[in-house]
Design a protein around this motif. Structure first.
Motif, mmCIF file in Angstrom:
data_model
loop_
_atom_site.group_PDB
_atom_site.id
_atom_site.type_symbol
_atom_site.label_atom_id
_atom_site.label_comp_id
_atom_site.label_asym_id
_atom_site.label_seq_id
_atom_site.Cartn_x
_atom_site.Cartn_y
_atom_site.Cartn_z
ATOM 1 N N VAL A 180 2.199 1.701 -3.556
ATOM 2 C CA VAL A 180 1.132 2.113 -4.474
ATOM 3 C C VAL A 180 0.755 3.579 -4.246
ATOM 4 O O VAL A 180 0.520 4.322 -5.194
ATOM 5 N N SER A 181 0.713 3.991 -2.995
ATOM 6 C CA SER A 181 0.302 5.363 -2.689
ATOM 7 C C SER A 181 1.464 6.353 -2.689
ATOM 8 O O SER A 181 1.259 7.540 -2.436
ATOM 9 N N TYR A 182 2.650 5.907 -2.997
ATOM 10 C CA TYR A 182 3.838 6.770 -2.939
ATOM 11 C C TYR A 182 3.693 8.067 -3.732
ATOM 12 O O TYR A 182 4.091 9.127 -3.226
ATOM 13 N N LEU A 204 1.218 9.916 -4.136
ATOM 14 C CA LEU A 204 0.349 10.834 -3.403
ATOM 15 C C LEU A 204 1.051 11.491 -2.208
ATOM 16 O O LEU A 204 0.520 12.435 -1.629
ATOM 17 N N PHE A 205 2.237 10.997 -1.865
ATOM 18 C CA PHE A 205 2.980 11.593 -0.761
ATOM 19 C C PHE A 205 3.523 12.975 -1.106
ATOM 20 O O PHE A 205 3.997 13.691 -0.237
ATOM 21 N N ILE A 210 -2.864 9.981 4.162
ATOM 22 C CA ILE A 210 -2.421 8.634 3.781
ATOM 23 C C ILE A 210 -1.506 8.049 4.842
ATOM 24 O O ILE A 210 -1.639 6.881 5.216
ATOM 25 N N GLN A 211 -0.577 8.859 5.349
ATOM 26 C CA GLN A 211 0.329 8.361 6.385
ATOM 27 C C GLN A 211 -0.429 7.930 7.633
ATOM 28 O O GLN A 211 -0.176 6.849 8.186
ATOM 29 N N LEU A 251 0.825 -1.213 0.000
ATOM 30 C CA LEU A 251 0.000 0.000 0.000
ATOM 31 C C LEU A 251 0.857 1.261 0.000
ATOM 32 O O LEU A 251 0.522 2.253 -0.646
ATOM 33 N N LEU A 262 -2.333 4.671 6.892
ATOM 34 C CA LEU A 262 -1.456 3.500 6.833
ATOM 35 C C LEU A 262 -0.931 3.128 8.209
ATOM 36 O O LEU A 262 -0.893 1.949 8.571
ATOM 37 N N ILE A 305 -2.864 15.564 1.593
ATOM 38 C CA ILE A 305 -3.228 14.182 1.267
ATOM 39 C C ILE A 305 -2.158 13.235 1.798
ATOM 40 O O ILE A 305 -2.465 12.142 2.268
ATOM 41 N N ASN A 306 -0.893 13.669 1.762
ATOM 42 C CA ASN A 306 0.174 12.823 2.281
ATOM 43 C C ASN A 306 -0.007 12.543 3.775
ATOM 44 O O ASN A 306 0.238 11.432 4.235
#
Length: 134
Positions: free
Chosen positions: A42-44, A46-47, A56-57, A39, A60, A52-53
């Motif tokens: 895949v989401s890298y 968006l960081f 996501i962090q 994950l 996760l 949004i980063n």
């Protein structure tokens, strides 16, 4: 461990059960770490998007913390049946994990956040057990 020390001070009348074997616990942790890594990769992209980063962090971290800290806390003093009943409370587990993940964003506090998170889950399990909800 420090959870046993907390239990002896705050919950002296409880007995240790060790309901989950270390091999099963380690296999669950390895699976969670693998999924977390996938994950994360895949989401890298968006960081690099502000705000949004952070979302996501935190998501996760919450996802990784939720099951591992819950199982390590619950397996000490709750039976397998108790753990199954606690798994029926996903909102509480996610809330505790989210709170613990937020602590990772605070400098200096993030060093101690694993202890805070473990303690949060442990007290939730023990309070639920003492209130007779298990």
């Amino acid at each position: 461990s420090f959870l046993k020390h907390i239990a002896s001070n705050d919950y002296p009348n409880t007995t240790e059960t060790n309901s989950i074997s270390k091999a099963k616990y380690i296999s669950i942790i390895i699976k969670d770490i693998c999924i977390f890594t996938i994950l994360l990769l895949v989401s890298y992209p968006l960081f690099f998007v502000p705000f949004i980063n952070i979302i996501i962090q935190v998501f996760l971290w919450s996802w990784l913390i939720k099951e591992s800290y819950f199982l390590s806390s619950a397996s000490l003093y709750a039976t397998k049946e108790d753990i199954d009943k606690l798994n029926n409370h996903p909102f509480q587990k996610w809330s505790l994990a989210f709170g613990a993940a937020i602590l990772n964003l605070i400098p200096i506090v993030n060093i101690f956040s694993p202890f805070f998170a473990q303690s949060l889950f442990f007290h939730w399990v023990m309070q639920t057990k003492l209130q007779g909800e298990l």
